[in-house]
Design an enzyme around this catalytic site. Structure first.
Site, PDB file in Angstrom:
ATOM      1  N   TYR A 293       0.824  -1.434   0.276  1.00 24.39           N
ATOM      2  CA  TYR A 293      -0.025  -0.217  -0.292  1.00 24.39           C
ATOM      3  C   TYR A 293       0.794   1.510   0.002  1.00 24.39           C
ATOM      4  O   TYR A 293       1.822   1.187   1.264  1.00 24.39           O
ATOM      5  CB  TYR A 293      -0.910   0.179   1.539  1.00 24.39           C
ATOM      6  CG  TYR A 293      -1.979   0.870   1.397  1.00 24.39           C
ATOM      7  CD1 TYR A 293      -3.152   0.875   0.592  1.00 24.39           C
ATOM      8  CD2 TYR A 293      -2.289   1.973   1.323  1.00 24.39           C
ATOM      9  CE1 TYR A 293      -4.500   1.432   0.626  1.00 24.39           C
ATOM     10  CE2 TYR A 293      -3.237   3.009   1.262  1.00 24.39           C
ATOM     11  CZ  TYR A 293      -4.093   2.370   0.731  1.00 24.39           C
ATOM     12  OH  TYR A 293      -5.510   3.626   1.122  1.00 24.39           O
ATOM     13  N   TYR A 343      -5.892   5.425  -7.183  1.00 20.16           N
ATOM     14  CA  TYR A 343      -5.842   5.485  -5.955  1.00 20.16           C
ATOM     15  C   TYR A 343      -7.864   5.075  -5.199  1.00 20.16           C
ATOM     16  O   TYR A 343      -8.366   6.264  -5.405  1.00 20.16           O
ATOM     17  CB  TYR A 343      -6.123   7.003  -4.783  1.00 20.16           C
ATOM     18  CG  TYR A 343      -6.247   6.686  -2.904  1.00 20.16           C
ATOM     19  CD1 TYR A 343      -6.077   6.443  -2.612  1.00 20.16           C
ATOM     20  CD2 TYR A 343      -7.547   7.711  -2.885  1.00 20.16           C
ATOM     21  CE1 TYR A 343      -5.714   6.603  -0.672  1.00 20.16           C
ATOM     22  CE2 TYR A 343      -7.903   7.860  -1.356  1.00 20.16           C
ATOM     23  CZ  TYR A 343      -7.374   7.263  -1.202  1.00 20.16           C
ATOM     24  OH  TYR A 343      -7.388   6.876   0.365  1.00 20.16           O
TER      25      TYR A 343
END
Lengths: 389, 134
Positions: A293, A343
């Site tokens: 991430y 995102y």
């Protein structure tokens, strides 16, 4: 008696909308489009679905998604908190439901207009006259954005281990290199150099430049989770859940866990890592590629340490562009990640992990057997290891 | 006019903001085990007591971390400002600003000292400055 989740469930379908800066349609519509695409990919119908799992931050109600898709009967609906920290946890939740019989086919989704609608980057605070209670202890002093919350912690990491912003830039270069080859990525065809990174403006000095910060995106991603047995009969090679875990460590805050004796680690990821290796019976060397991430580059380095790919403080030497790029020892974020692709709170990274297992990534790694995915860091988080049947 | 974005006080944090209004940096002391704690919370994580009083922190500490936020610009700050994470002598840590200092001179580990400042919009906050080591 201990019951293991290992191998019980698999991701059988992935679906996504286009990734943009202005989708031009509702978040609910994005959720429905992504969910339908994932079911089509799996070769299942909405009538097969009996479970829905999403993020607490998602604006689309389960019942609304169900009525749009035409799901007649739901036996599981559940939500995970902590923003991107929930990305792998939605699959964890779905896999547990499948393993216990609470549901047979679960759709996990995340869909939002994070760029054209409510932005997380602090723009919403500009007209504020009062802080939300969770920001009371940091907001009045000027920490009002996720970038600034992460930076104050990462600055200490830099101090303790001699890490510089240029070390972080290597993650940006890797992600953009991979995105450049991914037609679905916002930054398709637009790689960057470390010089580009170093020339980008400071967002929070001396930690984060513009190119250390992920994009803001509109879009949706959905995943279909079912039993490994059922997944075997479906359209694609199943991405079997070999391990899934959540983690929250002592004295945690949403994204400002500054009050622990040491703040140069991410202990919640350590809790996730310990479970992932134990459940799967694997070691870091058994993983061929990973989605780590990448909302902000510094915590990608810290994750490499917490997950055991290198020792504490050594990520600055371990994380070279060569090692982490396609063709290297541990290619990461092969779709371009949150910096390069989009995102979508990490769900797009999990979809890419599924493509790596299937052998269908546009940056396909050779000989993939096991793929690791992580979720948002600096907050309570989650992780996954996927493998082949 | 010098002003700041104010807090939303809750029953758990009211003592802290009331303390700042009176010029004091208050921290909680557990009546069960006497441990100090910050940020404010209703229960002691060590002994689970709900009973506590407060002590006034000395304001002396050292710098644990700091950053200079550049973007976005907020109406509450002009130009360069330093957000600091300070280790207090009492063994607690807090987020604050480091003021009256050249950002180029700021180093992790430097001794700092805090006092309360009252802004024009009625918000009271602790602000820290470099101090000479004792």
């Amino acid at each position: 008696m201990s019951v293991s989740l290992r191998g019980r469930a698999a991701i059988a379908g992935i679906g996504q909308t286009e990734f943009s800066k202005e989708s031009g349609r509702s978040e609910l519509q994005l959720a429905c489009e992504a969910a339908k695409a994932a079911l089509d990919d799996a070769g299942l119908s909405p009538r097969d679905v009996d479970g829905l799992v999403t993020f607490t931050m998602d604006s689309s109600e389960e019942a609304e998604v169900a009525r749009n898709l035409g799901i007649p009967r739901l036996t599981l609906f559940s939500r995970i908190p902590y923003g991107g920290g929930g990305a792998c946890a939605v699959v964890h939740q779905a896999a547990m439901a499948v393993a216990t019989g609470a549901a047979e086919v679960v759709v996990c989704w995340r869909a939002f207009n994070e760029r054209s609608g409510m932005r997380f980057g602090g723009a919403a605070m500009a007209g504020a006259t009062m802080l939300p209670p969770f920001l009371d202890m940091v907001g009045p002093y000027g920490l009002l954005t996720p970038a600034s919350w992460v930076a104050l912690q990462a600055r200490r990491y830099m101090h303790e281990y001699g890490v510089t912003n240029e070390h972080f830039g290597r993650i940006s270069v890797v992600d953009r290199k991979h995105a450049a080859n991914n037609p679905a990525a916002w930054f398709h065809g637009r790689p960057i150099t470390i010089e580009d990174h170093q020339a980008s403006r400071w967002i929070v000095e001396p930690v984060l430049r513009l190119l250390d910060c992920c994009q803001e995106s509109d879009g949706g991603v959905a995943l279909v989770v079912t039993s490994t047995e059922r997944a075997r009969d479906l359209r694609h090679v199943p991405a079997v859940v070999l391990a899934a875990a959540q983690g929250c460590a002592d004295d945690a805050e949403l994204m400002t866990s500054y009050y622990r004796p040491e703040i140069s680690g991410l202990p919640e990821m350590g809790i996730v890592a310990e479970q992932l290796w134990r459940q799967s019976g694997l070691r870091p060397a058994d993983v061929q590629t990973a989605f780590l991430y990448d909302h902000f580059t510094p915590f990608v380095l810290v994750q490499l340490e917490e997950l055991g790919f290198c020792k504490r403080g050594e990520a600055k030497d371990f994380a070279t562009v060569e090692r982490l790029s396609i063709g290297g020892e541990l290619p990461i974020n092969t779709s371009g990640g949150l910096l390069g692709e989009a995102y979508i709170h990490g769900m797009n990274g999990i979809a890419e992990c599924v493509r790596q297992i299937r052998g269908t990534s546009c940056n396909q790694v050779d000989g993939v057997e096991h793929v690791l995915a992580t979720a948002g860091t600096g907050c309570p988080t989650s992780g996954l290891i996927l493998g082949r049947v | 006019m010098s002003y700041r974005l104010g807090p939303t006080t809750t029953p758990d944090t009211k003592f802290f903001w009331d303390g700042l209004k009176q010029g004091k940096i208050l921290v909680q002391r557990c009546k069960g085990c006497a441990r100090l704690r910050h940020p404010p919370r209703p229960m002691c994580p060590h002994c689970n007591s709900l009973l506590w009083d407060t002590i006034e922190a000395s304001g002396r500490g050292t710098l644990h971390s700091f950053v200079l936020p550049r973007h976005p610009q907020w109406p509450w700050f002009e130009g360069t400002y330093v957000v600091a994470l300070v280790d207090l002598e009492e063994g607690l840590r807090l987020v604050t600003n480091l003021v009256d200092v050249d950002p180029a001179e700021v180093t992790i580990g430097m001794p700092v000292e805090g006092r309360v400042e009252h802004f024009d919009d009625g918000v009271s906050l602790h602000q820290f400055r470099p101090r000479s080591p004792r």
